[in-house]
Enzyme design. Structure first.
Site, PDB file in Angstrom:
ATOM      1  N   GLU A   1      34.371  89.481  56.439  1.00 15.52           N
ATOM      2  CA  GLU A   1      35.919  89.887  56.960  1.00 15.52           C
ATOM      3  C   GLU A   1      36.408  91.255  56.380  1.00 15.52           C
ATOM      4  O   GLU A   1      37.423  91.473  56.581  1.00 15.52           O
ATOM      5  CB  GLU A   1      36.774  88.873  56.725  1.00 15.52           C
ATOM      6  CG  GLU A   1      36.598  87.576  57.444  1.00 15.52           C
ATOM      7  CD  GLU A   1      37.701  86.297  57.237  1.00 15.52           C
ATOM      8  OE1 GLU A   1      38.747  86.824  56.578  1.00 15.52           O
ATOM      9  OE2 GLU A   1      37.724  85.639  58.098  1.00 15.52           O
TER      10      GLU A   1
HETATM   11  C1  BMA Z   1      38.181  82.519  56.181  1.00 18.31           C
HETATM   12  C2  BMA Z   1      37.387  82.874  54.976  1.00 18.31           C
HETATM   13  C3  BMA Z   1      38.249  82.742  53.706  1.00 18.31           C
HETATM   14  C4  BMA Z   1      39.281  81.803  53.742  1.00 18.31           C
HETATM   15  C5  BMA Z   1      39.583  81.099  55.178  1.00 18.31           C
HETATM   16  C6  BMA Z   1      40.684  80.447  55.119  1.00 18.31           C
HETATM   17  O1  BMA Z   1      38.254  83.490  56.851  1.00 18.31           O
HETATM   18  O2  BMA Z   1      36.629  83.770  55.111  1.00 18.31           O
HETATM   19  O3  BMA Z   1      38.458  84.057  53.434  1.00 18.31           O
HETATM   20  O4  BMA Z   1      39.335  81.114  52.624  1.00 18.31           O
HETATM   21  O5  BMA Z   1      39.365  82.073  56.159  1.00 18.31           O
HETATM   22  O6  BMA Z   1      41.950  81.062  55.381  1.00 18.31           O
END
Ligand code: BMA
Length: 830
Positions: A434
């Site tokens: 991300e």
């Molecule tokens: C995602 C993951 C984490 C996070 C999750 C829930 O995008 O990559 O960074 O824990 O969302 O929010």
């Protein structure tokens, strides 16, 4: 070669800043026994100096540990014989994280990256008899903040922003499912190694021919030390352990050989075939004795990621193809299975990954905010047929890219790519988690973004790519997750994280089909952990969802940094269910919602794996498989190892045959298959009123097409609301089931199902008289049910099996039940 693991007689203490470092090491005060490999936190807990940070609110009381420096010390003996070896190395396989090492007062090493191993020539420093090792671990928080002051504060989602400067597992800084615990210590073994010559590394990039009729296995061995007069013996053993080929070469002249295998036994992911593993043995011998040896498991598979046009649609596919067979990659995201890493036993890894396999998963994504996993993790993935999507360890942050940082990252990447590249399960390298999204959110990427602000682009698009393409060109390097197209949130190219449901606009979970991507590498919905775990991890007076401790064990936060897990959960509950009356019902309700969401997600994503030329969605990886402590999170297995209802839903949706139903006017019906052959089958459709009167029935023949979706003509039934059941039959046996109950559930009053339940030795027999949804059996322990969270039609009897029921009392609940029902073990007369 002799190896002396330095794993006993260590001691540790907090650094006393009022003393000079030398005096502090010398002083006899404050030391306590230390475990190596290990961490300060785990030792302090074991010796009762701190309370379990995972219990209650204790996390708050242990933050000082990460804010302070620590000392480790060891006296060890070296004998004459070791001193005579030509080479004497001290291997530090992993130091967490900012560590300076002295041997007998001489500085050996300064390490700033938890993911790098070091092998130091200690010949000049070692003495006969007693030797002393001193390790100073500096606070990652203090150092990170100092670097932040120097280079600038950076945007992050989750954790203290200084984390981007420190090459330490990023989840240790706190995440939206994890506590903050900045562990410190030598988390991997420290070993003294004496040798004449040794094998440093073996690389065997298997190449299976396009026709799958032979495999080439070039083997490259990296050696160290004196090779004169020494021989390398390379042996290839088949999956039954029979020697199939062997070559001896003089080590001084040659360190590479090529094997060619005719008609290799092919390795497949789970659900698509077997996982035969060949063994490559490498021996270095001299004067009749073995100097060094290494062994690798090899899998013969041809793996490609195909990105091609999709009939009548925009963009391109993103399909893993194994042995020329395109597969729908269904699986899960993996986070480290504990915060205290040294506590995860090999057996724990096996249990968790076996749970993934048993849920019909075939892919695991090692997420970039955790760690490059232990060797045993990848060995198990090879064995169980779980493809690995491997992130590099960057997550949700605007990382720096100053020269020292890049140098450290390069060292880390080279170390890890070398370590993992031989595993047949390794399917893809990915630059980060991300980071393109956060860059887009701060205007440094995407349409109109200023990429000169995106420092780490050079890491994701140059440095890591170079390392992968040099050391492991056989495996695709993908710059990020998500990545593809110009807009990182785009739906038509590459992989996508679908968070419009839960995060963002909080769209209804019934709408996953509106938020697909070519490969959906993240999506999920939160739920409470098991009641057993709640009761074990909180004091009794806090056993209610609104308690401070309960909220503390729900780490999700909103854009303002404030807790928002309970709030978002409340919305999804309010939209779908009637309220809960107690904690047990709250747990059930949140878990039901999660399971329902996963039914929609996996079913609708897999539905779009339509067939040749039309692989519109080729993967679905739930966020997240597991947890690292007791918490309400998106995990489908909690930290007591208890699978939640969503686990069983995913298992059904990812089965080799699954049946999809959607009420959109008429009832739409389809079958998804991962089999390679067509199959003649029948489908039985039945509709009932909510009171359980049968209103219609239909039995149809269907030819199920291989490896894709097969549609049936829609079914029109007049009355409403109705409950629909579909059963897929092959030669009279039910091989898949599906149902549709009218939504939103809160509007409907379901009839008492008049259950008859028998608790047999290792199974439960249940008969219903009325339709029942979401029937859940809870033993308060990890129980490996063959199925659970099921729907039953009137008059149907189901037997649910579990090898480890052990006469346990269990509770049973279903949608609309007024209270949980206790089911005691009973002996039923034959
Ligand atoms: C995602 C993951 C984490 C996070 C999750 C829930 O995008 O990559 O960074 O824990 O969302 O929010």
């Amino acid at each position: 070669m002799t190896e002396l693991p330095l794993d006993t007689a260590w001691k540790l203490k907090p650094r006393n800043p009022s003393l000079s470092l030398q005096d502090d090491f010398r002083s006899l005060d404050g030391w306590t026994p230390a475990t190596v490999p290990g961490t300060v936190q785990w030792d302090l807990q074991k010796t009762g100096k701190i309370e379990d940070p995972f219990y209650g609110l204790n996390e708050r009381n242990v933050q000082w540990i990460g804010e302070q420096d620590w000392l480790y010390s060891l006296n060890f003996q070296v004998d004459e014989q070791d001193l005579q070896a030509q080479h004497l190395h001290l291997d530090f396989q992993g130091l967490d994280t900012l560590c300076t090492v002295w041997l007998n007062g001489k500085q050996l090493l300064q390490s700033e990256n938890m993911f790098v191993g070091h092998s130091v020539n200690v010949r000049p420093f070692v003495e006969k008899g007693q030797n002393t090792l001193h390790l100073l671990f500096e606070s990652p928080l203090k150092k990170g903040k100092a670097l932040e002051a120097q280079h600038g504060k950076r945007a992050v989602w989750n954790g203290n922003p200084s984390r981007v400067y420190i090459r330490k597992a990023q989840y240790h800084y706190g995440w939206d499912w994890g506590p903050t615990l900045l562990t410190t210590g030598p988390w991997q073994p420290i070993v003294l190694r004496a040798f004449e010559a040794c094998i440093e590394d073996v690389h065997a990039p298997v190449e299976v021919s396009p026709a799958l009729d032979h495999a080439l296995i070039p083997v490259q061995v990296t050696l160290q030390g004196n090779m004169e007069g020494q021989t390398l013996r390379l042996s290839l053993l088949d999956p039954d352990g029979q020697l199939v080929q062997q070559q001896d070469v003089p080590a001084a002249l040659k360190n590479a050989v090529l094997f060619k295998l005719e008609n290799p036994q092919l390795w497949y992911p789970n659900g698509h075939g077997a996982q035969p593993l060949y063994t490559l043995q490498v021996l270095l011998t001299g004067e009749e004795k073995i100097l060094s040896q290494k062994e690798l498991n090899l899998g013969m598979r041809r793996l490609r990621v195909v990105q091609e046009a999709i009939l009548g649609e925009e963009g391109s596919s993103f399909t893993f193809e194994i042995n020329n067979q395109p597969i729908f990659a269904g699986g899960a995201n993996w986070i480290p299975d504990d915060l205290i890493l040294g506590r995860i036993s090999d057996d724990q890894y096996r249990r968790r990954l076996t749970q993934a396999k048993d849920a019909n998963m075939n892919m695991i994504r090692v997420w970039g905010g955790g760690i490059y996993e232990a060797d045993v993790f990848y060995d198990l993935c090879d064995e169980l047929g779980l493809l690995v999507w491997q992130d590099f360890m960057f997550g949700c942050g605007m990382y720096p890219a100053h020269p020292e940082f890049q140098a450290s990252v390069r060292q880390e990447a080279e170390h890890q790519v070398r370590r993992l590249r031989n595993h047949p399960s390794l399917a893809l390298w990915c630059g980060n988690n991300e980071d393109y999204q956060i860059a887009q959110s701060v205007g440094a990427y995407g349409p109109g973004g200023d990429e000169s602000q995106f420092d780490a682009l050079v890491i994701y698009e140059k440095l890591l790519r170079e390392v992968c393409e040099t050391l492991n060109p056989q495996t695709l390097y993908w710059p990020g997750s998500p990545f593809g197209g110009t807009d990182v949130y785009g739906k038509t190219v590459g992989d996508r994280h679908t968070w419009e449901i839960w995060h963002g606009p909080m769209a209804p979970y019934q709408e996953y089909k509106n938020y697909e991507g070519r490969f959906v590498s993240e999506f999920g919905l939160m739920s409470a952990p098991s009641l057993a775990l709640i009761q074990q991890s909180m004091p009794e007076n806090e056993w209610y969802p609104e308690s401070e401790t309960f909220v503390h064990h729900t780490k999700a936060t909103g854009p303002n940094g404030k807790p928002d897990g309970a709030r978002r959960l409340a919305v999804y509950q309010a939209e779908n269910l009637r309220g809960h009356r107690n904690l047990e019902e709250y747990v059930y309700n949140t878990q039901l919602i999660q399971a329902e969401a996963m039914r929609y997600a996996y079913r609708d994503f897999r539905r779009r794996f339509e067939g040749p030329g039309k692989y519109a969605v080729s993967g679905a990886l739930v966020w997240q498989l597991n947890d690292c402590w007791p918490v309400s999170s998106w995990a489908i297995i909690d930290s007591l190892e208890i699978a939640k209802p969503a686990y069983y839903t995913i298992k059904r949706e990812m089965a080799p045959f699954s049946v999809g139903l959607h009420l959109e006017g008429p009832l739409h019906i389809w079958i998804s298959s991962s089999h390679t052959q067509s199959q003649q089958a029948q489908i039985r459709l039945t509709a009932y009123t909510l009171q359980g009167e049968k209103t219609s029935e239909d039995l149809r023949d269907v030819l199920i097409l291989p490896g894709r979706r097969t549609d049936l003509a829609p079914w029109t039934v007049q009355e409403t609301p109705l409950v629909y059941f579909a059963e897929l039959l092959i030669e009279g046996q039910i091989v898949a089931r599906s149902s549709h109950f009218p939504e939103p559930y809160k509007y409907h009053t379901f009839a008492d199902p008049e259950l008859v339940v028998e608790h047999l030795e290792n199974s439960i027999k249940i008969t219903a008289q009325k339709p029942v949804k979401g029937l859940w059996l809870d033993t308060r322990h990890k129980t490996d049910w063959n199925d659970n969270f099921i729907d039953l039609q009137p008059g149907e009897t189901r037997i649910l099996e579990a090898p480890n029921l052990q006469g346990r009392t269990l509770t049973l609940r279903y949608l609309g039940a007024d209270s949980a029902i206790e089911v005691k073990p009973q002996v039923v007369q034959a």
